[in-house]
Write a protein that holds these residues in place. Structure first.
Motif, PDB file in Angstrom:
ATOM      1  N   PRO A  47       0.747  -1.097  -0.039  1.00  0.00           N
ATOM      2  CA  PRO A  47      -0.056  -0.089  -0.052  1.00  0.00           C
ATOM      3  C   PRO A  47       0.882   1.276  -0.073  1.00  0.00           C
ATOM      4  CG  PRO A  47      -0.922  -1.615   1.695  1.00  0.00           C
ATOM      5  CD  PRO A  47       0.454  -2.202   1.104  1.00  0.00           C
ATOM      6  N   GLY A  48       1.996   1.267   0.537  1.00  0.00           N
ATOM      7  CA  GLY A  48       2.869   2.595   0.815  1.00  0.00           C
ATOM      8  C   GLY A  48       3.367   2.707  -0.745  1.00  0.00           C
ATOM      9  N   ASP A  49       3.794   1.798  -1.250  1.00  0.00           N
ATOM     10  CA  ASP A  49       4.405   1.913  -2.654  1.00  0.00           C
ATOM     11  C   ASP A  49       3.431   2.363  -3.666  1.00  0.00           C
ATOM     12  OD1 ASP A  49       6.264   1.627  -4.667  1.00  0.00           O
ATOM     13  OD2 ASP A  49       4.878   0.142  -5.254  1.00  0.00           O
ATOM     14  N   VAL A  50       2.285   1.943  -3.672  1.00  0.00           N
ATOM     15  CA  VAL A  50       1.150   2.652  -4.568  1.00  0.00           C
ATOM     16  C   VAL A  50       0.746   3.932  -4.097  1.00  0.00           C
ATOM     17  CG1 VAL A  50      -1.237   2.155  -5.202  1.00  0.00           C
ATOM     18  CG2 VAL A  50       0.252   0.138  -5.039  1.00  0.00           C
ATOM     19  N   MET A  51       0.885   3.942  -2.962  1.00  0.00           N
ATOM     20  CA  MET A  51       0.384   5.569  -2.486  1.00  0.00           C
ATOM     21  C   MET A  51       1.546   6.562  -2.662  1.00  0.00           C
ATOM     22  SD  MET A  51      -2.155   4.645   0.780  1.00  0.00           S
ATOM     23  CE  MET A  51      -2.872   6.466   0.828  1.00  0.00           C
ATOM     24  N   SER A  52       2.732   5.988  -2.506  1.00  0.00           N
ATOM     25  CA  SER A  52       3.770   6.823  -2.773  1.00  0.00           C
ATOM     26  C   SER A  52       3.635   7.294  -4.317  1.00  0.00           C
ATOM     27  CB  SER A  52       5.200   6.231  -2.351  1.00  0.00           C
ATOM     28  OG  SER A  52       6.211   6.738  -3.179  1.00  0.00           O
ATOM     29  N   ARG A  53       3.392   6.576  -5.289  1.00  0.00           N
ATOM     30  CA  ARG A  53       3.590   6.609  -6.536  1.00  0.00           C
ATOM     31  C   ARG A  53       2.063   7.402  -7.050  1.00  0.00           C
ATOM     32  NH1 ARG A  53       6.800   2.762  -9.500  1.00  0.00           N
ATOM     33  NH2 ARG A  53       7.267   1.136  -8.006  1.00  0.00           N
ATOM     34  N   VAL A  54       1.178   7.324  -6.403  1.00  0.00           N
ATOM     35  CA  VAL A  54      -0.090   8.018  -6.733  1.00  0.00           C
ATOM     36  C   VAL A  54      -0.081   9.781  -6.284  1.00  0.00           C
ATOM     37  CG1 VAL A  54      -2.357   8.221  -6.055  1.00  0.00           C
ATOM     38  CG2 VAL A  54      -1.836   6.142  -6.901  1.00  0.00           C
ATOM     39  N   PHE A  55       0.475   9.634  -4.962  1.00  0.00           N
ATOM     40  CA  PHE A  55       0.647  11.114  -4.655  1.00  0.00           C
ATOM     41  C   PHE A  55       1.863  11.649  -4.953  1.00  0.00           C
ATOM     42  CE2 PHE A  55      -2.503   9.262  -1.541  1.00  0.00           C
ATOM     43  CZ  PHE A  55      -3.541  10.094  -1.761  1.00  0.00           C
ATOM     44  N   ASP A  56       2.893  11.050  -5.631  1.00  0.00           N
ATOM     45  CA  ASP A  56       4.299  11.334  -5.920  1.00  0.00           C
ATOM     46  C   ASP A  56       5.145  11.957  -4.736  1.00  0.00           C
ATOM     47  OD1 ASP A  56       6.116  11.842  -7.630  1.00  0.00           O
ATOM     48  OD2 ASP A  56       5.728  13.642  -8.240  1.00  0.00           O
ATOM     49  N   LYS A  57       5.339  11.076  -3.671  1.00  0.00           N
ATOM     50  CA  LYS A  57       5.649  11.465  -2.247  1.00  0.00           C
ATOM     51  C   LYS A  57       6.730  10.397  -2.078  1.00  0.00           C
ATOM     52  CE  LYS A  57       3.028  15.124  -1.475  1.00  0.00           C
ATOM     53  NZ  LYS A  57       3.562  16.507  -1.702  1.00  0.00           N
ATOM     54  N   PRO A  58       7.703  10.730  -1.579  1.00  0.00           N
ATOM     55  CA  PRO A  58       8.681   9.857  -1.071  1.00  0.00           C
ATOM     56  C   PRO A  58       8.466   8.977  -0.080  1.00  0.00           C
ATOM     57  CG  PRO A  58       9.644  12.316  -0.420  1.00  0.00           C
ATOM     58  CD  PRO A  58       8.304  12.461  -1.164  1.00  0.00           C
ATOM     59  N   LEU A  59       8.982   7.882  -0.072  1.00  0.00           N
ATOM     60  CA  LEU A  59       8.517   6.388   0.597  1.00  0.00           C
ATOM     61  C   LEU A  59       9.654   6.136   1.616  1.00  0.00           C
ATOM     62  CD1 LEU A  59       6.559   4.464   1.451  1.00  0.00           C
ATOM     63  CD2 LEU A  59       7.868   3.043  -0.553  1.00  0.00           C
ATOM     64  N   ALA A  60       9.283   6.033   2.660  1.00  0.00           N
ATOM     65  CA  ALA A  60      10.353   5.867   3.806  1.00  0.00           C
ATOM     66  C   ALA A  60       9.685   4.398   4.282  1.00  0.00           C
ATOM     67  CB  ALA A  60      10.415   6.797   5.003  1.00  0.00           C
ATOM     68  N   ILE A  61      10.713   3.559   4.957  1.00  0.00           N
ATOM     69  CA  ILE A  61      10.222   2.139   5.582  1.00  0.00           C
ATOM     70  C   ILE A  61      10.693   2.046   6.750  1.00  0.00           C
ATOM     71  CG2 ILE A  61      10.195  -0.317   4.895  1.00  0.00           C
ATOM     72  CD1 ILE A  61      11.046   0.498   2.128  1.00  0.00           C
ATOM     73  N   MET A  62       9.807   1.421   7.758  1.00  0.00           N
ATOM     74  CA  MET A  62      10.201   1.196   9.078  1.00  0.00           C
ATOM     75  C   MET A  62       9.886  -0.438   9.236  1.00  0.00           C
ATOM     76  SD  MET A  62       8.852   2.813  12.560  1.00  0.00           S
ATOM     77  CE  MET A  62       9.645   2.523  14.025  1.00  0.00           C
ATOM     78  N   SER A  63      10.926  -1.134   9.674  1.00  0.00           N
ATOM     79  CA  SER A  63      10.253  -2.546   9.900  1.00  0.00           C
ATOM     80  C   SER A  63       9.849  -2.494  11.512  1.00  0.00           C
ATOM     81  CB  SER A  63      11.713  -3.405   9.675  1.00  0.00           C
ATOM     82  OG  SER A  63      11.992  -3.655   8.500  1.00  0.00           O
ATOM     83  N   THR A  64       8.788  -3.552  11.459  1.00  0.00           N
ATOM     84  CA  THR A  64       8.119  -3.803  12.646  1.00  0.00           C
ATOM     85  C   THR A  64       7.576  -5.257  12.716  1.00  0.00           C
ATOM     86  OG1 THR A  64       5.828  -3.132  12.264  1.00  0.00           O
ATOM     87  CG2 THR A  64       7.237  -1.365  13.366  1.00  0.00           C
ATOM     88  N   SER A  65       7.580  -5.924  13.727  1.00  0.00           N
ATOM     89  CA  SER A  65       7.122  -6.963  13.908  1.00  0.00           C
ATOM     90  C   SER A  65       6.494  -7.549  15.367  1.00  0.00           C
ATOM     91  CB  SER A  65       8.275  -8.141  13.380  1.00  0.00           C
ATOM     92  OG  SER A  65       7.646  -9.399  13.469  1.00  0.00           O
ATOM     93  N   SER A  66       5.451  -8.076  15.432  1.00  0.00           N
ATOM     94  CA  SER A  66       4.849  -8.574  16.739  1.00  0.00           C
ATOM     95  C   SER A  66       4.237  -9.995  16.634  1.00  0.00           C
ATOM     96  CB  SER A  66       4.042  -7.395  17.058  1.00  0.00           C
ATOM     97  OG  SER A  66       2.972  -7.643  16.243  1.00  0.00           O
ATOM     98  N   TYR A  67       4.405 -10.578  15.277  1.00  0.00           N
ATOM     99  CA  TYR A  67       3.610 -11.981  15.182  1.00  0.00           C
ATOM    100  C   TYR A  67       4.839 -12.853  15.549  1.00  0.00           C
ATOM    101  CZ  TYR A  67      -0.920 -10.123  14.786  1.00  0.00           C
ATOM    102  OH  TYR A  67      -2.011  -9.492  14.910  1.00  0.00           O
ATOM    103  N   ARG A  68       4.936 -13.571  16.153  1.00  0.00           N
ATOM    104  CA  ARG A  68       5.975 -14.598  16.318  1.00  0.00           C
ATOM    105  C   ARG A  68       5.935 -15.834  16.381  1.00  0.00           C
ATOM    106  NH1 ARG A  68      10.052 -11.785  14.838  1.00  0.00           N
ATOM    107  NH2 ARG A  68      10.597  -9.819  15.857  1.00  0.00           N
ATOM    108  N   SER A  69       4.771 -16.514  16.990  1.00  0.00           N
ATOM    109  CA  SER A  69       4.738 -17.746  17.049  1.00  0.00           C
ATOM    110  C   SER A  69       3.384 -18.470  16.457  1.00  0.00           C
ATOM    111  CB  SER A  69       4.661 -18.273  18.445  1.00  0.00           C
ATOM    112  OG  SER A  69       3.758 -17.533  19.243  1.00  0.00           O
TER     113      SER A  69
END
Length: 173
Positions: A47-69
């Motif tokens: 979703p971030g990639d598509v919206m970055s393209r549609v709005f022509d805005k820079p895209l930053a990425i942050m990794s998160t994770s909470s599902y482990r088992s």
């Protein structure tokens, strides 16, 4: 398609992409102008990639994770990346935070709290495709509320257990 018991939601690629486009239109219709998009990896990357393209805005990425088992169905400790990946500069100004869903809301709330503590960010809003009924956090923008909080089977999950040898078999003559 939501199962009759409300426990599972199966999403096709077409449905998935239409939801992303609907989300982009909701953000646009709000009239809010933002400077950058920050997506949460992994669910928010598409979703971030598509919206970055549609709005022509820079895209930053942050990794998160909470599902482990238990195949990712039991929530464990929240891991949040110390650094945010960006093409240049720093995360600043008005930021649109994008993820795929607000599940329990724990991850989104933690990220929002962290980002709101950054002096370089003047305004922050969040956008997701789905908000589950059990979520403790409701983002500014979303497409669907899922009162029964089903497990969402997203179309890209077919790759979760596909390894290169299995992929090669798909193309074997």
């Amino acid at each position: 398609m939501l199962t009759d018991d409300g426990k599972h939601l199966y999403v096709s690629w077409d449905e998935y992409h239409l939801l992303i486009e609907r989300l982009a239109l909701k953000v646009h219709a709000s009239g809010w102008e933002f400077d950058q998009i920050l997506c949460l990896a992994r669910g928010g990357m598409r979703p971030g990639d598509v919206m970055s393209r549609v709005f022509d805005k820079p895209l930053a990425i942050m990794s998160t994770s909470s599902y482990r088992s238990d195949a990712g169905t039991i929530q464990g400790r929240l891991d949040m990346a110390k650094y945010i990946t960006m093409p240049k500069g720093e995360l600043a100004g008005r930021v649109l935070l994008v993820d795929d869903l607000a599940d329990t809301g724990v991850t989104l709330r933690a990220v929002v709290d962290r980002l709101r503590g950054m002096p370089s960010i003047s305004e922050l809003r969040a956008a997701v495709l789905w908000v589950k009924g059990v979520s403790s956090y409701v983002p500014d923008y979303y497409c669907e509320v899922l009162p029964t909080s089903p497990w969402i089977h997203q179309p890209f999950e077919e790759y979760d257990n596909l390894r290169p040898d299995g992929l090669a078999r798909k193309f074997a003559v």
